[in-house]
Design a protein around this motif. Structure first.
Motif, PDB file in Angstrom:
ATOM      1  N   THR A 377       0.821  -1.218   0.000  1.00 37.53           N
ATOM      2  CA  THR A 377       0.000   0.000   0.000  1.00 37.53           C
ATOM      3  C   THR A 377       0.850   1.261   0.000  1.00 37.53           C
ATOM      4  O   THR A 377       0.349   2.346  -0.288  1.00 37.53           O
ATOM      5  CB  THR A 377      -0.881   0.053   1.262  1.00 37.53           C
ATOM      6  OG1 THR A 377      -0.013   0.087   2.417  1.00 37.53           O
ATOM      7  CG2 THR A 377      -1.781  -1.173   1.366  1.00 37.53           C
ATOM      8  N   SER A 382       1.670   3.950  10.454  1.00 39.47           N
ATOM      9  CA  SER A 382       0.219   3.813  10.546  1.00 39.47           C
ATOM     10  C   SER A 382      -0.091   2.366  10.868  1.00 39.47           C
ATOM     11  O   SER A 382       0.652   1.458  10.477  1.00 39.47           O
ATOM     12  CB  SER A 382      -0.400   4.186   9.191  1.00 39.47           C
ATOM     13  OG  SER A 382      -1.666   3.577   9.021  1.00 39.47           O
ATOM     14  N   GLU A 384      -2.013   0.646   9.420  1.00 36.86           N
ATOM     15  CA  GLU A 384      -2.251  -0.052   8.147  1.00 36.86           C
ATOM     16  C   GLU A 384      -0.979  -0.465   7.428  1.00 36.86           C
ATOM     17  O   GLU A 384      -1.027  -1.112   6.381  1.00 36.86           O
ATOM     18  CB  GLU A 384      -3.086   0.830   7.211  1.00 36.86           C
ATOM     19  CG  GLU A 384      -4.490   1.080   7.737  1.00 36.86           C
ATOM     20  CD  GLU A 384      -5.221   2.102   6.874  1.00 36.86           C
ATOM     21  OE1 GLU A 384      -5.305   1.893   5.644  1.00 36.86           O
ATOM     22  OE2 GLU A 384      -5.694   3.120   7.419  1.00 36.86           O
ATOM     23  N   THR A 386       1.965  -2.495   6.117  1.00 37.12           N
ATOM     24  CA  THR A 386       2.018  -3.947   5.977  1.00 37.12           C
ATOM     25  C   THR A 386       3.067  -4.368   4.942  1.00 37.12           C
ATOM     26  O   THR A 386       3.629  -3.537   4.231  1.00 37.12           O
ATOM     27  CB  THR A 386       0.616  -4.509   5.609  1.00 37.12           C
ATOM     28  OG1 THR A 386       0.659  -5.929   5.695  1.00 37.12           O
ATOM     29  CG2 THR A 386       0.216  -4.110   4.212  1.00 37.12           C
TER      30      THR A 386
ATOM     31  N   ARG B 223      -6.196   9.395   6.942  1.00 41.31           N
ATOM     32  CA  ARG B 223      -5.428   8.152   6.992  1.00 41.31           C
ATOM     33  C   ARG B 223      -4.014   8.475   7.471  1.00 41.31           C
ATOM     34  O   ARG B 223      -3.335   9.340   6.904  1.00 41.31           O
ATOM     35  CB  ARG B 223      -5.369   7.503   5.615  1.00 41.31           C
ATOM     36  CG  ARG B 223      -4.787   6.075   5.652  1.00 41.31           C
ATOM     37  CD  ARG B 223      -4.699   5.444   4.267  1.00 41.31           C
ATOM     38  NE  ARG B 223      -3.901   6.266   3.378  1.00 41.31           N
ATOM     39  CZ  ARG B 223      -4.372   6.878   2.306  1.00 41.31           C
ATOM     40  NH1 ARG B 223      -5.630   6.749   1.952  1.00 41.31           N
ATOM     41  NH2 ARG B 223      -3.584   7.626   1.563  1.00 41.31           N
TER      42      ARG B 223
END
Lengths: 408, 408
Positions: A377, A382, A384, A386, B223
């Motif tokens: 990504t 964050s 998120e 990965t 985000r």
């Protein structure tokens, strides 16, 4: 293959410092989660028969000495010098699992793989975990490695305080580090923090260098007032100066293809019905060259000062840390690339906009190189953040190949 | 004259909850400074032979019953009804000394003066100290008086939490208040929070009413990303949406002659090198009419939502409290004015943009009136908030005159 070892280590680390609400990590140095990570590091080293050394700042190295050498001290003064790999264990506030720990876990897994393959190092090989790489507690990025190489002075650093007013000098002993004495080369594996490898469809890449970057504290002073009774035209509201500066920073960076972010702010008194007296905010700025960074920072400051004039506030800008452009050692990069450059893999070379301990070591005269593992990504810092397991294992293999080339 | 009593009380209160760094006050309800103020209130009442009553929310009244009446309960059900004066003791964070305490101290001093003058009340006269008037801890302005009159429900209020997650229900007992039963009129003296009396060259003024106002929580979700490696165009940065909204609120209020302020913000994770995932900020908005307030708030929200679309963020706006326009009781205002309207003083009539317990009581059917004392700078909710001693003593005298007219 190192897969089972890698996955076991990864599973062991997963719960440490993770917020149940966000899923992100809070691994500030010398607080409970990070202390648990340090204990984990020592256990992982001991389980492998590696000898752990800690310097007075809390930087850790687990040493794999050459065959027949019992004392590290002797090994490290060998003429050929030691090779270091590793990364860091701390995280930004509410950060991801990969930034830092992936490099440490991959280093241990690479050693496992080298042993499986029968590699016997002719030079000492160490796995490092540098402290406070993110600056999430004492607001200085790469603080551990800077102190280890002498790029930051302990006399200054010990006076740094965290958000609760705790002095660094009361947290670690400090002094002088000999941890990196005799280290000749450093290879740091890290999750990529952008989409460079996605765009080039490669699992692993090699770093060319680090963009210059800096942190600048903006102190905006105004006058506290009642939010209801004070006419708009009678105010000196530092929030307005800040807000315009945050927008200006974004626009300026966007136009120039650079980066500028205001991600942290403190407001006094921070009450709903009070015009603030003070706003303190931090600018994180990065650019492709030293000149571009200086231009970017100057343009933002100019706009802040102009707006402050209109708001009746004052702005003071303090450079808390500025790091110049870093080019990683080119011969070392070629050496590393040669070990990976079989027909099995295409290995792109790419810069990073993030600071790393490898940049600090490179600047201190220890030739350094970085390996990046694809981030599907591009998201980092964050919850998120990965990386895929197959890519991580390709990273372990690449690191094992590179280290074998350097110490085998 | 009540001067020595007034000055002694003022001196006693001066150090309580004052920050040594800013000189401002931190008197959030049920924390140490405010508990000390409550103890002071009880002592000041006891020293005057007044009987203190506290309701289950912590609102206090010190009663001066009519001659010969020993039990307040009986006195307060007398057909003529009781008269209340007073204000509040809590402050905004880093607030001034006068907002609230001036009304309480002046009430006690007015009673001293009435006694000096030989006034014997024919109706019960109470000095009130309402809790959490500023909403500095549980984020609901006039919470104590709202609960006392039943304008806020305890079932909802007890679930409110402060910034440390402490529930109001765990701080006070709660239940039903009978404190204001039988109260017929309320007169609150308060430091002026603008420059209305300065402009009109008067020490004391009478309130006509309160502008409608509200608090709106803006939750902006974006985000989290790495501040260095994420390209500006790939971000969803809630700080930008917030910054534009803060500027838009200011501009909108300026153009319309109203008030709009973002004075409080919370950022997650609030790290220097992380694009935030969330920004929560509070809009304080006030306008001269209910319609003007609705228009102002809608215009700001519209601009926030437009900007969020461009930033890739989402905005949720929650009205935490909205108070409609309040007009103080006109016959009571004329009654009060008549007692002050000698040739000695010119007494201007003026509105206020600040919320007050008097507004809550007025809306709950207790006819209410306010006296304002000149504020030479107009600054309030700030360590710089001030009032001259001569003006304060003129306020005490005006309050004593008004109360004598109502209970004498």
């Amino acid at each position: 293959m190192a897969q089972p070892d890698f996955e076991r280590m990864w599973r062991d680390l997963a719960p440490i410092g993770r917020s149940t609400s966000s899923g992100g990590y809070f691994r500030q140095p010398w607080l409970s989660a990070e202390l648990e990570l340090r204990a984990w590091f020592r256990e992982a080293a001991t389980a492998r028969g590696l000898e752990v050394e800690e310097d007075p700042f809390g930087n850790l190295v687990a040493w794999w000495p050459p065959q027949g050498v019992s004392r590290l001290a002797g090994a490290r003064t060998s003429t050929s010098g030691a090779v270091l790999t590793g990364s860091h264990l701390d995280s930004v506030l509410d950060g991801g699992a990969f930034d830092g720990p992936l490099g440490v876990v991959s280093s241990f897994a690479a050693i496992d793989l080298m042993r499986e393959r029968g590699v016997a190092p002719t030079r000492p090989l160490g796995v490092a975990a540098f402290v406070e790489e993110e600056g999430s507690r004492f607001d200085r990025a790469c603080l551990g490695s800077r102190l280890a190489v002498g790029a930051a002075s302990w006399a200054d650093a010990r006076e740094l305080t965290d958000r609760d007013g705790v002095r660094l000098g009361d947290v670690v002993e400090g002094g002088t580090s000999t941890l990196l004495d005799g280290v000749d080369a450093y290879v740091e594996l890290h999750v990529e923090q952008g989409r460079g490898l996605v765009d080039q469809d490669a699992a692993v890449g090699i770093g060319s260098g680090i963009w210059p970057h800096g942190r600048f504290r903006y102190d905006v002073a105004g006058r506290a007032d009642h939010a209801g009774t004070t006419r708009m035209e009678d105010r000196a509201d530092p929030m307005l100066t800040y807000a315009m500066t945050a927008l200006a920073a974004n626009k300026q960076a966007r136009l120039a293809g650079q980066r500028a972010t205001f991600g942290r702010i403190e407001v006094r008194p921070n009450g709903t019905n009070a015009v603030p007296s003070h706003v303190t905010a931090w600018l994180d700025a990065r650019a492709e060259s030293d000149q571009a960074l200086a231009d970017l920072v100057a343009a933002i400051e100019r706009q802040a000062v102009d707006r402050a004039d209109r708001d009746g506030t004052t702005v003071t800008v303090t450079a808390e840390s500025v790091s110049g452009q870093v080019a990683f050692d080119v011969p070392l990069r070629h050496e590393v690339a040669a070990t990976l450059g079989s027909e099995r893999r295409r290995v792109p070379v790419l810069p990073t906009q993030a600071g790393h301990d490898a940049g600090i070591l490179q600047e201190a005269g220890i030739r350094s190189s970085m390996l990046f593992v694809r981030n599907p990504t591009g998201i980092s810092h964050s919850p998120e953040e990965t990386a895929g397991t197959a890519d991580c294992l390709a990273g372990v293999e690449a690191l094992a190949d590179a280290l074998t080339g350097l110490v085998g």
